[in-house]
Design an enzyme around this catalytic site. Sequence first.
Site, mmCIF file in Angstrom:
data_model
loop_
_atom_site.group_PDB
_atom_site.id
_atom_site.type_symbol
_atom_site.label_atom_id
_atom_site.label_comp_id
_atom_site.label_asym_id
_atom_site.label_seq_id
_atom_site.Cartn_x
_atom_site.Cartn_y
_atom_site.Cartn_z
ATOM 1 N N ASP A 1 31.316 -15.602 -24.062
ATOM 2 C CA ASP A 1 31.042 -14.293 -23.495
ATOM 3 C C ASP A 1 29.602 -13.803 -23.705
ATOM 4 O O ASP A 1 29.296 -12.650 -23.445
ATOM 5 C CB ASP A 1 32.051 -13.242 -23.984
ATOM 6 N N ASP B 1 36.228 -8.333 -25.780
ATOM 7 C CA ASP B 1 36.709 -9.694 -25.668
ATOM 8 C C ASP B 1 37.911 -9.744 -26.607
ATOM 9 O O ASP B 1 38.036 -8.903 -27.485
ATOM 10 C CB ASP B 1 35.593 -10.626 -26.143
ATOM 11 N N ASP C 1 32.309 -11.956 -29.381
ATOM 12 C CA ASP C 1 31.832 -12.827 -30.454
ATOM 13 C C ASP C 1 30.854 -13.863 -29.934
ATOM 14 O O ASP C 1 30.374 -14.700 -30.679
ATOM 15 C CB ASP C 1 33.002 -13.508 -31.166
HETATM 16 P P1 ADP Z 1 38.752 -15.132 -25.151
HETATM 17 O O1 ADP Z 1 38.357 -14.496 -23.880
HETATM 18 O O2 ADP Z 1 40.096 -14.638 -25.608
HETATM 19 O O3 ADP Z 1 37.736 -15.048 -26.216
HETATM 20 P P2 ADP Z 1 37.991 -17.814 -24.281
HETATM 21 O O4 ADP Z 1 37.384 -17.392 -22.991
HETATM 22 O O5 ADP Z 1 37.083 -18.227 -25.370
HETATM 23 O O6 ADP Z 1 39.011 -16.689 -24.815
HETATM 24 O O7 ADP Z 1 38.997 -18.994 -23.997
HETATM 25 C C1 ADP Z 1 39.982 -18.830 -23.022
HETATM 26 C C2 ADP Z 1 41.020 -19.909 -23.060
HETATM 27 O O8 ADP Z 1 40.450 -21.169 -22.739
HETATM 28 C C3 ADP Z 1 41.670 -20.103 -24.400
HETATM 29 O O9 ADP Z 1 42.743 -19.205 -24.597
HETATM 30 C C4 ADP Z 1 42.142 -21.541 -24.314
HETATM 31 O O10 ADP Z 1 43.350 -21.614 -23.604
HETATM 32 C C5 ADP Z 1 41.066 -22.221 -23.480
HETATM 33 N N1 ADP Z 1 40.061 -22.863 -24.310
HETATM 34 C C6 ADP Z 1 38.767 -22.517 -24.453
HETATM 35 N N2 ADP Z 1 38.111 -23.334 -25.291
HETATM 36 C C7 ADP Z 1 39.032 -24.226 -25.711
HETATM 37 C C8 ADP Z 1 39.002 -25.350 -26.619
HETATM 38 N N3 ADP Z 1 37.897 -25.696 -27.273
HETATM 39 N N4 ADP Z 1 40.145 -26.031 -26.814
HETATM 40 C C9 ADP Z 1 41.272 -25.680 -26.173
HETATM 41 N N5 ADP Z 1 41.366 -24.653 -25.335
HETATM 42 C C10 ADP Z 1 40.280 -23.937 -25.090
HETATM 43 MG MG MG Z 2 35.880 -15.147 -27.243
#
Ligand code: ADP
Ligand code: MG
Length: 628
Positions: free
Chosen positions: A525, A328, A521
């Site tokens: 995921d 991730d 984390d």
């Molecule tokens: P990663 O796969 O890099 O861990 P996430 O799946 O957690 O990322 O989140 C993907 C995207 O969704 C973030 O880059 C953001 O654009 C959006 N996002 C997720 N949660 C939030 C939040 N609480 N506030 C704003 N944007 C969010």
């Molecule tokens: Mg993440």
Amino acid sequence: MNKKQKKMLIRILISAALLIALSFAPVTGIARFVLYLVPYLIIGYDILLKAFKGIKNRQMFDENFLMAVATVGAIAIALYEQSGDYTEAIAVMLFYQIGELFQSYAVGKSRRNISELMDIRPDYANVEQDGKLEKVDPDEVEIGSVIVVQPGEKVPIDGVILEGSSTLNTSALTGESIPREAAAGDEIISGCINMTGLLKVKTTKEFGESTVSRILDLVENASSRKSRSEEFISRFARIYTPAVCYAALALAFLPPLVRMIGMGLAADWDIWIYRALTFLVISCPCALVISIPLSFFAGIGGASNAGVLVKGSNYLETLSQTKIVVFDKTGTLTRGVFEVNGIHHNEMEDEKLIEYAALAESASSHPISRSIQKAYGKEIDRSRVTDIREISGNGVLAKVDGHEVAAGNDKLMERLGIEYIGCHLVGTIIHVAVDGTYAGHIVISDVLKPHSKEAVRELKTAGVQKTVMLTGDIRRVAEQVAGELGLDAVYSELLPADKVEKVEALLASKPEKEKLAFVGDGINDAPVLGRADIGIAMGAMGSDAAIEAADVVLMDDDPMKISKAIKISRKCLRIVYQNIVFAIGVKLICLLLGALGIANMWLAIFADVGVMIIAVLNAIRALFVKNL
Ligand code: ADP
Ligand code: MG
């Protein structure tokens, strides 16, 4: 050491001291026998009792039975021959118990490490008192109390929903990746994550009886999750032990009968019974029975000293076969601490934009939300925010001061049908819309963890063939990160469900023997952690759900630990195979020599205790993993 282990240590020391003292005592005959019986019973009484119980329950062919028969047999031989040599019987028991003690110590140590990690996680229940939310120890919440679970929080205690509706993430409990909808009247179990709405829950169980406590118990019992090698050994012992006993019986009776009836010679009963007993003493499979689990425990112990918690020996085994590592991004390869790089807007002031975003994000546990709240820098007045809904992989929606605020990525804006303006800066972009009109965006960026690049490189030296990154972030950011780290493949703009799909596709496209590890984390995921052959979670910043769903937990979030964990597992498995081949090989040779009458008691001692000591010492090597 716990009480039981201390007691065993004392028994071992007393028995060993007596044994040494007796070797200088010039007593003979029955007095000698009685004197030697004392250290023998001190060290072996429980084995004898267990063997006796086994016989009574007709489940006798276990190592207790073999130990009992072999040592009693050895003593009987000494008595019969009037040699007075009881030392070996006691020594066999002694070393057997030392092995058991060492093993239980190693188990206890890795168990404690795991539970300590669980203990430092904030575990609380929100109880409403006089209109205010108070965090209390879930242990103190009585059955029938009303608790409040905010979006992003873990449900602490089992209960029934009184008010509110939400989507629950139950993957940590069931491994099921599909989120479950829940509303008033539904039952709710602890350990699942409340993803979207605020819930009021009436508890139906005490914390100690709740699902989450039971799962913690499960985790702490990593020892019960046996690896295939261990299962092989117990299966082996199940067949081997009775086979050896019958072979010994045959050896004692068949040759004398054949000599007597078939050839008309003297039966030589004493010679053949002697050989049969020698055969039994040699045959005890304790070197295997002890050293294989011990190697795994040493491996688990060594790993936990290195800051890697492995929840069971089966995972250590899988880890050693890892060929694909999927990461991730946020919080795993990057620090998950975003800095605000730029704020662009229509009419609103910078400060107002951040304020709305921070308030809307007030209930989210996503690293982005924490960073925006930090950038806002002021105390958040929660009473200004209502109707918070988090859409994982998209962003958040909330009512702030009565205005509909949306904060999230392109996908969220598209979903709401709001036109947004792209940004020239490279970074993660959080668009903000107020009452359906676009207000502007905040550009934030994350930095790589200091060891990420090295970690990816090290994986290749640990034998990993492919490294992949999955992220919900936009393509530009994802590709920049992947390029910098030298990853083999990258997939961006994925929702949590897409991540599961991608991992499933990767799982389907590889041979069964090559394993896939997912490192995350747990924020957006956790389902993937459960779906991969082996799930590795960031322990320090990772969510509770991640730690529960994962098979391996990295205590300090350092991605370098992934290759370390793989190397530890490889070393451990190498030791396991060495021990299996060595112990079975030596046993077979000695058994053959024993049956032919070439092997005497001394060889028997070597075969039994010597092999065990060597195998155990070899097993302990798995503890030392510093220089891997
Ligand atoms: P990663 O796969 O890099 O861990 P996430 O799946 O957690 O990322 O989140 C993907 C995207 O969704 C973030 O880059 C953001 O654009 C959006 N996002 C997720 N949660 C939030 C939040 N609480 N506030 C704003 N944007 C969010
Ligand atoms: Mg993440």
